[in-house]
Write an enzyme that holds these catalytic residues in place. Sequence first.
Site, PDB file in Angstrom:
ATOM      1  CB  CYS A 115      43.729 124.430  -3.224  1.00 17.51           C
ATOM      2  SG  CYS A 115      42.675 122.799  -3.441  1.00 17.51           S
ATOM      3  CG  HIS A 252      46.386 124.363   0.118  1.00 22.17           C
ATOM      4  ND1 HIS A 252      45.086 124.080   0.624  1.00 22.17           N
ATOM      5  CD2 HIS A 252      46.463 123.604  -1.210  1.00 22.17           C
ATOM      6  CE1 HIS A 252      44.587 123.265   0.001  1.00 22.17           C
ATOM      7  NE2 HIS A 252      45.385 122.918  -1.222  1.00 22.17           N
ATOM      8  CG  ASN A 282      43.737 119.451  -0.703  1.00 16.06           C
ATOM      9  OD1 ASN A 282      43.097 120.591  -0.301  1.00 16.06           O
ATOM     10  ND2 ASN A 282      44.306 119.555  -1.701  1.00 16.06           N
TER      11      ASN A 282
HETATM   12  O1  UT7 Z   1      45.355 121.121  -3.513  1.00 12.88           O
HETATM   13  C1  UT7 Z   1      45.479 121.312  -4.727  1.00 12.88           C
HETATM   14  C2  UT7 Z   1      46.882 121.054  -5.168  1.00 12.88           C
HETATM   15  N1  UT7 Z   1      46.893 119.486  -5.146  1.00 12.88           N
HETATM   16  C3  UT7 Z   1      48.055 118.981  -4.796  1.00 12.88           C
HETATM   17  O2  UT7 Z   1      48.909 119.853  -4.228  1.00 12.88           O
HETATM   18  C4  UT7 Z   1      48.489 117.538  -4.839  1.00 12.88           C
HETATM   19  C5  UT7 Z   1      49.703 117.469  -5.575  1.00 12.88           C
HETATM   20  N2  UT7 Z   1      50.005 116.017  -5.958  1.00 12.88           N
HETATM   21  C6  UT7 Z   1      50.419 115.229  -4.875  1.00 12.88           C
HETATM   22  O3  UT7 Z   1      50.188 115.451  -3.783  1.00 12.88           O
HETATM   23  C7  UT7 Z   1      50.941 114.001  -5.106  1.00 12.88           C
HETATM   24  O4  UT7 Z   1      51.385 113.964  -6.633  1.00 12.88           O
HETATM   25  C8  UT7 Z   1      50.154 112.507  -5.022  1.00 12.88           C
HETATM   26  C9  UT7 Z   1      49.842 112.272  -3.800  1.00 12.88           C
HETATM   27  C10 UT7 Z   1      48.764 113.111  -5.914  1.00 12.88           C
HETATM   28  C11 UT7 Z   1      50.777 111.456  -5.643  1.00 12.88           C
HETATM   29  O5  UT7 Z   1      51.819 111.032  -5.233  1.00 12.88           O
HETATM   30  P1  UT7 Z   1      52.979 110.842  -6.156  1.00 12.88           P
HETATM   31  O6  UT7 Z   1      54.245 110.573  -5.350  1.00 12.88           O
HETATM   32  O7  UT7 Z   1      53.154 111.651  -7.135  1.00 12.88           O
HETATM   33  O8  UT7 Z   1      52.760 109.256  -6.894  1.00 12.88           O
HETATM   34  P2  UT7 Z   1      52.313 109.112  -8.388  1.00 12.88           P
HETATM   35  O9  UT7 Z   1      51.119 109.862  -8.933  1.00 12.88           O
HETATM   36  O10 UT7 Z   1      53.470 109.124  -9.238  1.00 12.88           O
HETATM   37  O11 UT7 Z   1      51.830 107.537  -8.062  1.00 12.88           O
HETATM   38  C12 UT7 Z   1      52.958 106.580  -8.052  1.00 12.88           C
HETATM   39  C13 UT7 Z   1      52.335 105.073  -7.692  1.00 12.88           C
HETATM   40  C14 UT7 Z   1      51.273 104.892  -9.284  1.00 12.88           C
HETATM   41  O12 UT7 Z   1      51.551 103.532  -9.457  1.00 12.88           O
HETATM   42  P3  UT7 Z   1      52.962 103.220 -10.669  1.00 12.88           P
HETATM   43  O13 UT7 Z   1      52.217 103.786 -11.943  1.00 12.88           O
HETATM   44  O14 UT7 Z   1      54.180 103.664 -10.201  1.00 12.88           O
HETATM   45  O15 UT7 Z   1      52.638 101.794 -10.713  1.00 12.88           O
HETATM   46  C15 UT7 Z   1      50.196 105.021  -8.843  1.00 12.88           C
HETATM   47  O16 UT7 Z   1      49.166 104.278  -9.601  1.00 12.88           O
HETATM   48  O17 UT7 Z   1      51.539 105.061  -6.895  1.00 12.88           O
HETATM   49  C16 UT7 Z   1      50.059 104.634  -7.452  1.00 12.88           C
HETATM   50  N3  UT7 Z   1      48.894 105.193  -6.512  1.00 12.88           N
HETATM   51  C17 UT7 Z   1      48.505 104.898  -5.534  1.00 12.88           C
HETATM   52  N4  UT7 Z   1      48.855 103.608  -4.787  1.00 12.88           N
HETATM   53  C18 UT7 Z   1      48.059 103.339  -3.755  1.00 12.88           C
HETATM   54  C19 UT7 Z   1      48.302 106.131  -6.930  1.00 12.88           C
HETATM   55  N5  UT7 Z   1      47.372 106.697  -5.771  1.00 12.88           N
HETATM   56  C20 UT7 Z   1      47.478 105.524  -4.906  1.00 12.88           C
HETATM   57  C21 UT7 Z   1      46.871 105.083  -3.807  1.00 12.88           C
HETATM   58  N6  UT7 Z   1      46.811 104.053  -3.187  1.00 12.88           N
HETATM   59  N7  UT7 Z   1      45.777 106.006  -3.259  1.00 12.88           N
END
Ligand code: UT7
Length: 325
Positions: A115, A252, A282
Amino acid sequence: MSTLRSILCGSGSYLPSRIVTNAEMATRVDTTDEWIVQRTGIRERRVAAEGETTSMIGLKAAQDALADAGMDASEIDLIIVATATPDHTFPATATQIQAALGITHGAAFDLQAVCSGFVFALATADKFIASGAAKAALVIGAETFSRILDWEDRTTCVLFGDGAGAVVLKAGAGQGTLADRGVLTTHIRSDGRFMNKLYVDGGPGSTRTVGLLRMEGKEVFRHAVVNLAETVRHTFSETGLTGADIDWFVPHQANRRIIDATADKLGIGHERVVVTVDRHGNTSAASIPLALAEAHKDGRIKRGQLVLIEAMGGGFTWGSALIRW
Ligand code: UT7
């Protein structure tokens, strides 16, 4: 003191025509439009058609950038393609684009910083131009991430999209001051200790397969907010500028929350931030040149303005650049 500058004299973009909305994603994996919008700001992304490769979409962005610059391909003597999704393991996607543009002189190669690839490629091309080794460069970010996604993993497949963007850099005389047009500073960093936070689980030298993207999203998010602010603070301390001096912040496009948090930390008002993540998702190395081209085409970024770009990605890699348009 007279100095050689890399003047950004054209920008271009290309997006595959197929739009995949969050509602469509919800038919494939257990997710909702509401979750994706709240956590990321993404509403839809583009997906390349079958047979539409990274070199094909990169070529279209390059042609668009050359047209914007009013230049003929024959004037280009350096092509760098930032991509993590090349058409082939080798040769470089850049050489395929070179051939398609009818260029038989100069050099073309790919650069891999995921990225952060566009920032790394811009920094590299700038060094070639500043040293006199190249006169005009095409810097392209092109990706077909749809091909390395695990379409059953809701934590990653909803985040990425396909697309390509490009800029043309041309050598021009400057005074060596911040009033010059062109690339003014670049900073690039990497730290390979974090490989397992964001990677593809295959490759020619390990599994003989392409592999699929794996990410610990929360960890990447945490590092992104810290590293992005750090790299820009480097730019500010080197130049004596502050967030108030930046006309356009073009980060980005990974997550709207990361973009907003970084802009806030740097004192850059949200009205001066270019955002495309809502429509593109992204697109990895393509996200910044896509956003630059959009904001230039719609009249936001104007000649003479100060544009700050930054990115963070797998590796980890991260970096920033300051450009006077
Ligand atoms: O370009 C390269 C760099 N990449 C990035 O910068 C990405 C960086 N990370 C992020 O943008 C965020 O961490 C994410 C968008 C990937 C995730 O957001 P988050 O607020 O960190 O959520 P999380 O991973 O803590 O997940 C929260 C909950 C989880 O459920 P539990 O364990 O709390 O029950 C996940 O299983 O959301 C769940 N979850 C989803 N639910 C519905 C994860 N993906 C999804 C989904 N739909 N697509």
